[in-house]
Design a protein around this motif. Sequence first.
Motif, PDB file in Angstrom:
ATOM      1  N   ALA A 185     105.631 116.172  16.206  1.00  0.00           N
ATOM      2  CA  ALA A 185     105.850 116.685  15.545  1.00  0.00           C
ATOM      3  C   ALA A 185     107.346 117.001  15.771  1.00  0.00           C
ATOM      4  O   ALA A 185     108.286 117.016  17.157  1.00  0.00           O
ATOM      5  N   PRO A 186     108.621 117.521  14.962  1.00  0.00           N
ATOM      6  CA  PRO A 186     110.155 117.331  15.795  1.00  0.00           C
ATOM      7  C   PRO A 186     109.953 118.852  16.770  1.00  0.00           C
ATOM      8  O   PRO A 186     109.218 120.048  15.980  1.00  0.00           O
ATOM      9  N   THR A 187     110.536 118.972  17.349  1.00  0.00           N
ATOM     10  CA  THR A 187     110.688 120.193  18.364  1.00  0.00           C
ATOM     11  C   THR A 187     111.722 121.047  17.742  1.00  0.00           C
ATOM     12  O   THR A 187     112.754 120.875  16.406  1.00  0.00           O
ATOM     13  N   ARG A 188     111.858 122.691  18.227  1.00  0.00           N
ATOM     14  CA  ARG A 188     112.982 123.282  17.580  1.00  0.00           C
ATOM     15  C   ARG A 188     114.280 122.221  18.500  1.00  0.00           C
ATOM     16  O   ARG A 188     115.286 122.522  17.339  1.00  0.00           O
ATOM     17  N   GLU A 189     114.034 122.860  19.513  1.00  0.00           N
ATOM     18  CA  GLU A 189     115.976 121.628  19.649  1.00  0.00           C
ATOM     19  C   GLU A 189     116.221 120.199  19.014  1.00  0.00           C
ATOM     20  O   GLU A 189     117.245 119.746  18.469  1.00  0.00           O
ATOM     21  N   ASP A 190     114.791 119.531  18.638  1.00  0.00           N
ATOM     22  CA  ASP A 190     115.262 118.372  17.516  1.00  0.00           C
ATOM     23  C   ASP A 190     116.262 118.737  16.001  1.00  0.00           C
ATOM     24  O   ASP A 190     117.056 118.144  15.713  1.00  0.00           O
ATOM     25  N   VAL A 191     115.538 119.529  15.263  1.00  0.00           N
ATOM     26  CA  VAL A 191     115.919 120.551  14.914  1.00  0.00           C
ATOM     27  C   VAL A 191     117.879 120.561  15.085  1.00  0.00           C
ATOM     28  O   VAL A 191     118.554 120.510  14.311  1.00  0.00           O
ATOM     29  N   PHE A 192     118.006 121.617  16.485  1.00  0.00           N
ATOM     30  CA  PHE A 192     119.196 121.949  16.952  1.00  0.00           C
ATOM     31  C   PHE A 192     120.149 120.672  17.166  1.00  0.00           C
ATOM     32  O   PHE A 192     121.246 120.653  17.051  1.00  0.00           O
ATOM     33  N   ALA A 193     119.940 119.582  17.444  1.00  0.00           N
ATOM     34  CA  ALA A 193     120.024 118.393  17.868  1.00  0.00           C
ATOM     35  C   ALA A 193     120.567 117.615  16.823  1.00  0.00           C
ATOM     36  O   ALA A 193     122.362 117.379  16.217  1.00  0.00           O
ATOM     37  N   GLN A 194     119.806 117.838  15.313  1.00  0.00           N
ATOM     38  CA  GLN A 194     120.511 117.155  14.475  1.00  0.00           C
ATOM     39  C   GLN A 194     121.459 117.870  13.543  1.00  0.00           C
ATOM     40  O   GLN A 194     122.748 117.527  12.577  1.00  0.00           O
ATOM     41  N   ILE A 195     121.906 119.255  13.405  1.00  0.00           N
ATOM     42  CA  ILE A 195     122.546 119.995  13.369  1.00  0.00           C
ATOM     43  C   ILE A 195     124.145 119.802  14.164  1.00  0.00           C
ATOM     44  O   ILE A 195     124.824 119.631  13.321  1.00  0.00           O
ATOM     45  N   ARG A 196     123.732 120.077  14.953  1.00  0.00           N
ATOM     46  CA  ARG A 196     125.424 119.272  16.457  1.00  0.00           C
ATOM     47  C   ARG A 196     125.565 118.397  15.281  1.00  0.00           C
ATOM     48  O   ARG A 196     126.786 117.687  15.732  1.00  0.00           O
ATOM     49  N   ARG A 197     125.252 117.170  15.087  1.00  0.00           N
ATOM     50  CA  ARG A 197     125.278 115.992  14.640  1.00  0.00           C
ATOM     51  C   ARG A 197     126.128 115.812  13.596  1.00  0.00           C
ATOM     52  O   ARG A 197     127.304 114.988  13.433  1.00  0.00           O
ATOM     53  N   MET A 198     125.487 116.237  12.393  1.00  0.00           N
ATOM     54  CA  MET A 198     125.668 116.244  11.135  1.00  0.00           C
ATOM     55  C   MET A 198     126.378 117.107  11.221  1.00  0.00           C
ATOM     56  O   MET A 198     128.035 117.126  10.471  1.00  0.00           O
ATOM     57  N   LEU A 199     127.335 118.592  12.148  1.00  0.00           N
ATOM     58  CA  LEU A 199     128.773 119.600  12.329  1.00  0.00           C
ATOM     59  C   LEU A 199     129.999 118.382  12.524  1.00  0.00           C
ATOM     60  O   LEU A 199     130.555 118.434  11.859  1.00  0.00           O
ATOM     61  N   TRP A 200     129.318 117.527  13.916  1.00  0.00           N
ATOM     62  CA  TRP A 200     130.055 116.934  14.543  1.00  0.00           C
ATOM     63  C   TRP A 200     130.818 115.754  13.833  1.00  0.00           C
ATOM     64  O   TRP A 200     131.971 115.296  13.046  1.00  0.00           O
ATOM     65  N   ARG A 201     129.823 115.452  13.117  1.00  0.00           N
ATOM     66  CA  ARG A 201     130.219 113.545  11.817  1.00  0.00           C
ATOM     67  C   ARG A 201     131.347 114.275  10.695  1.00  0.00           C
ATOM     68  O   ARG A 201     132.183 113.582  10.304  1.00  0.00           O
ATOM     69  N   GLY A 202     130.727 115.629   9.886  1.00  0.00           N
ATOM     70  CA  GLY A 202     131.047 115.800   8.642  1.00  0.00           C
ATOM     71  C   GLY A 202     132.856 116.029   8.959  1.00  0.00           C
ATOM     72  O   GLY A 202     133.169 116.209   8.239  1.00  0.00           O
ATOM     73  N   ALA A 203     133.266 116.169  10.403  1.00  0.00           N
ATOM     74  CA  ALA A 203     134.494 116.552  10.474  1.00  0.00           C
ATOM     75  C   ALA A 203     135.341 115.517  11.161  1.00  0.00           C
ATOM     76  O   ALA A 203     136.461 115.962  11.417  1.00  0.00           O
ATOM     77  N   GLN A 204     134.689 114.915  11.077  1.00  0.00           N
ATOM     78  CA  GLN A 204     135.241 113.930  12.078  1.00  0.00           C
ATOM     79  C   GLN A 204     136.673 113.302  11.030  1.00  0.00           C
ATOM     80  O   GLN A 204     136.301 113.266   9.782  1.00  0.00           O
ATOM     81  N   PRO A 205     137.843 112.041  11.064  1.00  0.00           N
ATOM     82  CA  PRO A 205     138.358 111.829  10.398  1.00  0.00           C
ATOM     83  C   PRO A 205     137.840 110.423   9.657  1.00  0.00           C
ATOM     84  O   PRO A 205     137.350 110.200  10.464  1.00  0.00           O
ATOM     85  N   GLN A 206     138.370 110.636   9.053  1.00  0.00           N
ATOM     86  CA  GLN A 206     137.573 108.834   8.129  1.00  0.00           C
ATOM     87  C   GLN A 206     138.043 107.747   8.307  1.00  0.00           C
ATOM     88  O   GLN A 206     139.507 107.981   8.247  1.00  0.00           O
ATOM     89  N   ARG A 207     137.888 106.919   8.654  1.00  0.00           N
ATOM     90  CA  ARG A 207     138.087 105.927   9.360  1.00  0.00           C
ATOM     91  C   ARG A 207     138.329 105.104   7.787  1.00  0.00           C
ATOM     92  O   ARG A 207     137.058 104.397   7.204  1.00  0.00           O
ATOM     93  N   GLY A 208     139.225 103.905   7.861  1.00  0.00           N
ATOM     94  CA  GLY A 208     139.316 102.446   6.685  1.00  0.00           C
ATOM     95  C   GLY A 208     139.450 103.228   5.540  1.00  0.00           C
ATOM     96  O   GLY A 208     139.016 104.439   4.937  1.00  0.00           O
TER      97      GLY A 208
END
Length: 208
Positions: A185-208
Amino acid sequence: MPKTLTSDDIQQFREAMRRVAENAFATRGAEGVTMRELAKELGCSAMTPYRYFRDKDEILAMVRAAAFNRFAARLEAVAKQPPSTDRYALSDAYVAFALDEPHAYRLMFDLAQRDEAYPELAAASQRAWQMLGAHFEKLVAAGILEGDPYLIGYAYWASLHGFTMLALANQLPLPQAQRPAGSSAPTREDVFAQIRRMLWRGAQPQRG
């Protein structure tokens, strides 16, 4: 005749009061704490705290200001590092502070006091927010992230606060250290890692 208080006397008493009051306010709520109880826990007379503080609300403001300043200092320490070193360092520091100091974190955000009445508290809370804004402003200026830096800061703050409060309420999956052996099962750390990735990717410049 009461002895004249030195600056060291005042600082020592205020710090002792901060430690006692932080625990009292966090565990019993602002309405469940009295000046008399705080004096008793400090081992002083009922009137002694009035030599240092106007009332209970002023003590609460001091406790919250100290918490915001410790929080801001934790974030500022990692914000000095380039994001290429660890782009998640700020998020990690935010959550680590809340989990290390849950009483302080709850008091920071669960209560409201008038800024004009407590300028030290207002300055401390602004210190944390302005640091976040400045951090994302640098990332946007460098082309690492794209968008309004203060809007990005708000989005980070709201997301991390939501995760943190759920973690403190034990409403998330178990941390890795507490997960049963063999569990997939997912851990609390897995949930946090997913949030971090989503936040970072959502604010990255759009390419192409």
